[in-house]
Design a protein around this motif. Structure first.
Motif, PDB file in Angstrom:
ATOM      1  N   PRO A  81      -6.762   2.539  98.809  1.00 57.34           N
ATOM      2  CA  PRO A  81      -6.257   1.170  98.711  1.00 57.34           C
ATOM      3  C   PRO A  81      -4.810   1.053  99.184  1.00 57.34           C
ATOM      4  O   PRO A  81      -4.006   1.970  99.004  1.00 57.34           O
ATOM      5  N   LEU A  82      -4.511  -0.074  99.785  1.00 54.41           N
ATOM      6  CA  LEU A  82      -3.137  -0.410 100.144  1.00 54.41           C
ATOM      7  C   LEU A  82      -2.886  -1.847  99.714  1.00 54.41           C
ATOM      8  O   LEU A  82      -3.508  -2.787 100.234  1.00 54.41           O
ATOM      9  N   ILE A  83      -1.999  -2.020  98.738  1.00 55.43           N
ATOM     10  CA  ILE A  83      -1.653  -3.364  98.268  1.00 55.43           C
ATOM     11  C   ILE A  83      -0.534  -3.908  99.152  1.00 55.43           C
ATOM     12  O   ILE A  83       0.572  -3.374  99.174  1.00 55.43           O
ATOM     13  N   LEU A  84      -0.844  -4.972  99.876  1.00 49.87           N
ATOM     14  CA  LEU A  84       0.114  -5.551 100.815  1.00 49.87           C
ATOM     15  C   LEU A  84       1.086  -6.508 100.134  1.00 49.87           C
ATOM     16  O   LEU A  84       2.153  -6.780 100.679  1.00 49.87           O
ATOM     17  N   GLY A  85       0.728  -7.019  98.969  1.00 50.67           N
ATOM     18  CA  GLY A  85       1.619  -7.925  98.250  1.00 50.67           C
ATOM     19  C   GLY A  85       0.837  -8.848  97.358  1.00 50.67           C
ATOM     20  O   GLY A  85      -0.322  -9.173  97.638  1.00 50.67           O
ATOM     21  N   ASP A  86       1.458  -9.287  96.261  1.00 51.88           N
ATOM     22  CA  ASP A  86       0.795 -10.186  95.317  1.00 51.88           C
ATOM     23  C   ASP A  86       1.297 -11.621  95.428  1.00 51.88           C
ATOM     24  O   ASP A  86       0.923 -12.472  94.625  1.00 51.88           O
ATOM     25  N   SER A  87       2.138 -11.897  96.419  1.00 51.10           N
ATOM     26  CA  SER A  87       2.731 -13.246  96.506  1.00 51.10           C
ATOM     27  C   SER A  87       2.779 -13.733  97.956  1.00 51.10           C
ATOM     28  O   SER A  87       3.759 -14.335  98.381  1.00 51.10           O
ATOM     29  N   ILE A  88       1.704 -13.465  98.693  1.00 52.25           N
ATOM     30  CA  ILE A  88       1.648 -13.872 100.096  1.00 52.25           C
ATOM     31  C   ILE A  88       1.316 -15.352 100.194  1.00 52.25           C
ATOM     32  O   ILE A  88       0.344 -15.834  99.605  1.00 52.25           O
ATOM     33  N   GLU A  89       2.147 -16.077 100.933  1.00 53.04           N
ATOM     34  CA  GLU A  89       1.969 -17.510 101.110  1.00 53.04           C
ATOM     35  C   GLU A  89       1.901 -17.840 102.603  1.00 53.04           C
ATOM     36  O   GLU A  89       2.101 -16.983 103.453  1.00 53.04           O
ATOM     37  N   GLY A  90       1.634 -19.097 102.903  1.00 52.46           N
ATOM     38  CA  GLY A  90       1.565 -19.552 104.287  1.00 52.46           C
ATOM     39  C   GLY A  90       0.268 -20.287 104.537  1.00 52.46           C
ATOM     40  O   GLY A  90      -0.626 -20.332 103.679  1.00 52.46           O
ATOM     41  N   GLU A  91       0.155 -20.897 105.698  1.00 50.56           N
ATOM     42  CA  GLU A  91      -1.068 -21.590 106.076  1.00 50.56           C
ATOM     43  C   GLU A  91      -2.208 -20.575 106.139  1.00 50.56           C
ATOM     44  O   GLU A  91      -2.101 -19.532 106.786  1.00 50.56           O
ATOM     45  N   ALA A  92      -3.308 -20.865 105.458  1.00 50.32           N
ATOM     46  CA  ALA A  92      -4.395 -19.896 105.292  1.00 50.32           C
ATOM     47  C   ALA A  92      -4.883 -19.330 106.622  1.00 50.32           C
ATOM     48  O   ALA A  92      -5.069 -18.113 106.763  1.00 50.32           O
ATOM     49  N   LYS A  93      -5.082 -20.195 107.606  1.00 49.92           N
ATOM     50  CA  LYS A  93      -5.636 -19.708 108.876  1.00 49.92           C
ATOM     51  C   LYS A  93      -4.635 -18.854 109.648  1.00 49.92           C
ATOM     52  O   LYS A  93      -5.026 -17.968 110.418  1.00 49.92           O
ATOM     53  N   GLU A  94      -3.325 -19.084 109.418  1.00 53.86           N
ATOM     54  CA  GLU A  94      -2.304 -18.269 110.091  1.00 53.86           C
ATOM     55  C   GLU A  94      -2.138 -16.922 109.394  1.00 53.86           C
ATOM     56  O   GLU A  94      -1.956 -15.889 110.049  1.00 53.86           O
ATOM     57  N   VAL A  95      -2.183 -16.916 108.062  1.00 48.22           N
ATOM     58  CA  VAL A  95      -2.139 -15.650 107.320  1.00 48.22           C
ATOM     59  C   VAL A  95      -3.303 -14.770 107.749  1.00 48.22           C
ATOM     60  O   VAL A  95      -3.163 -13.553 107.912  1.00 48.22           O
ATOM     61  N   ALA A  96      -4.465 -15.385 107.967  1.00 41.88           N
ATOM     62  CA  ALA A  96      -5.646 -14.628 108.378  1.00 41.88           C
ATOM     63  C   ALA A  96      -5.434 -13.929 109.711  1.00 41.88           C
ATOM     64  O   ALA A  96      -5.877 -12.789 109.909  1.00 41.88           O
ATOM     65  N   LYS A  97      -4.777 -14.590 110.643  1.00 36.52           N
ATOM     66  CA  LYS A  97      -4.527 -13.971 111.955  1.00 36.52           C
ATOM     67  C   LYS A  97      -3.641 -12.734 111.809  1.00 36.52           C
ATOM     68  O   LYS A  97      -3.861 -11.717 112.492  1.00 36.52           O
TER      69      LYS A  97
END
Length: 421
Positions: free
Chosen positions: A272-288
């Motif tokens: 496992p690699l935890i990238l962060g617990d507080s990632i924000e932003g437009e959903a479709k852009e975070v996905a990219k």
């Protein structure tokens, strides 16, 4: 891969939910009884389950009332459970707020108030400031929900249009001791953002709320604008002496849920690699961005070698432009699938830990390498579904929706991207 991926992804999601259940996490944080009264109040999607967990562990007399979402009530013996609407408040939300304010009248220094707060409390505990109607708040709330504003920005506005949030409920409890027990559903675990902080001092200002409304081009009635401009709707600040007897504890957080999921992944043979617990932003852009990281893992073994899982939490946003059924987690997944273009060896799950993504009684969904191909076989154009903000319609058609029912907790969004060799 598909069957194994589905099992591991669901097992991780279930572990994230399980560790945040009030019956498992609340008891260690309970205060000791006091000489005076112990009153229990609260609001949020998990508040009824929190009240039941408190009753089961508490030694001594207690009474009180909490408000939760319709369908999220659980039986309690000494604490009354009220149900109201979410995410847009209704008349029951306003009546619940009035009753809770009335319940804390006349408390003394010998009394204590245990406050059970979780995500969703902003809508469930809704009492407009003087001169503002419930209809005004409903309209502004709907506009905020579809604007792309972050949860922190939305809650800044809500605190300044309220007669109970932004520390006002804590001020009403004075001089009793206030003991906050919170389940965090906000990026960064800032307590003032959980349910808009009814019992937390607020450093933000009316000017901040006005700037957010201007930034997202949200129209408000002239009398509300005047109230904000004059400072008439200012919240209770940290320097207020009524805030001196407050103690706050997080009983469950997104990070703890991600750690529980990581343990499941490790046991299943995925690093496992935890990238962060507080990632924000437009959903479709975070996905990219997440798709780019996943591809780097597959191609170059960086920043981690497969088999592995990328875990993240937080709260993305969706700027609604289409007529679909929305949901930030399914919007994230649909955009992720389009960006990956069927890359073999990558599957993902995203879901809201309260079991409700957007306004649908659906937690989220799962994507597989064949997701886009199966959609096209059904005559569905994924890019059209994304443009129409119709993630729920897309995944229901593929029978890939994740449905949990009421989870009785809420530690925000959960995302897991599973990557095989």
């Amino acid at each position: 891969m598909k069957q194994q991926a589905q099992k591991v992804l669901r097992d991780m999601f279930d572990a994230a939910l399980r560790v945040a259940q009030p019956e498992r996490c609340l008891a260690p944080f309970l205060p000791a009884p006091v000489a005076g009264r112990t009153l229990v109040i609260g609001a949020g999607k998990a508040s009824a389950a929190m009240a039941r967990a408190l009753e089961q562990s508490w030694q001594g007399e207690i009474s009180g009332l909490v408000v939760t979402r319709y369908g999220y009530g659980v039986p309690c013996e000494r604490i009354e459970i009220i149900e109201a609407a979410h995410p847009v408040p209704d008349q029951a939300s306003e009546e619940a707020a009035k009753r809770i304010l009335a319940a804390v009248e006349g408390l003394t220094e010998q009394d204590q108030v245990i406050v059970l707060i979780s995500g969703g409390g902003s809508a469930l505990l809704s009492l407009p400031a003087e001169g503002i109607t419930l209809e005004d708040k409903q309209a502004i709330n709907r506009a905020l929900l579809s604007s792309g504003a972050t949860i922190s920005e939305m809650n800044t506005v809500r605190r300044h249009l309220s007669a109970i949030k932004g520390g006002r409920l804590a001020a009403a409890c004075y001089p009793a001791k206030v003991y906050n027990l919170l389940i965090s559903d906000v990026p960064g675990d800032n307590p003032v953002d959980v349910a808009s902080g009814p019992t937390i001092a607020d450093a933000s200002t009316c000017a901040d709320a006005l700037e957010i409304l201007r930034r997202y081009e949200i129209d408000i009635p002239a009398h509300i604008r005047q109230g904000l401009e004059s400072g008439a709707y200012e919240s209770v600040k940290p320097s207020d002496p009524r805030m001196a007897r407050i103690e706050t504890h997080f009983v469950a957080t997104p990070q703890r849920s991600l750690e529980a999921a990581a343990e499941v992944a490790q046991a299943a043979g995925y690093t496992p690699l935890i990238l962060g617990d507080s990632i924000e932003g437009e959903a479709k852009e975070v996905a990219k961005v997440m798709a780019g990281i996943a591809r780097q893992v597959r191609k170059n073994g960086q920043p981690i070698k497969p088999p592995c899982v990328l875990l993240s939490g937080g709260e993305t946003t969706v700027t609604v432009r289409g007529q679909g059924r929305g949901g930030r987690n399914v919007e994230f997944l649909l955009s992720l699938a389009i960006a990956l273009q069927g890359d073999e060896g990558i599957a993902a799950l995203a879901g809201d830990t309260d079991g409700v993504d957007g306004q649908e009684e659906i937690a989220g969904a799962i994507i597989y390498p064949d997701t886009l191909a199966r959609a096209r076989e059904k005559g569905i154009r994924p890019v059209d579904s994304l443009a129409n903000n119709d993630g729920h319609g897309f995944f229901e058609a593929l029978d890939d929706a994740v449905i949990t029912g009421p989870t009785m907790t809420n530690v925000n969004d959960f995302r897991a991207i599973l990557i095989d060799n």
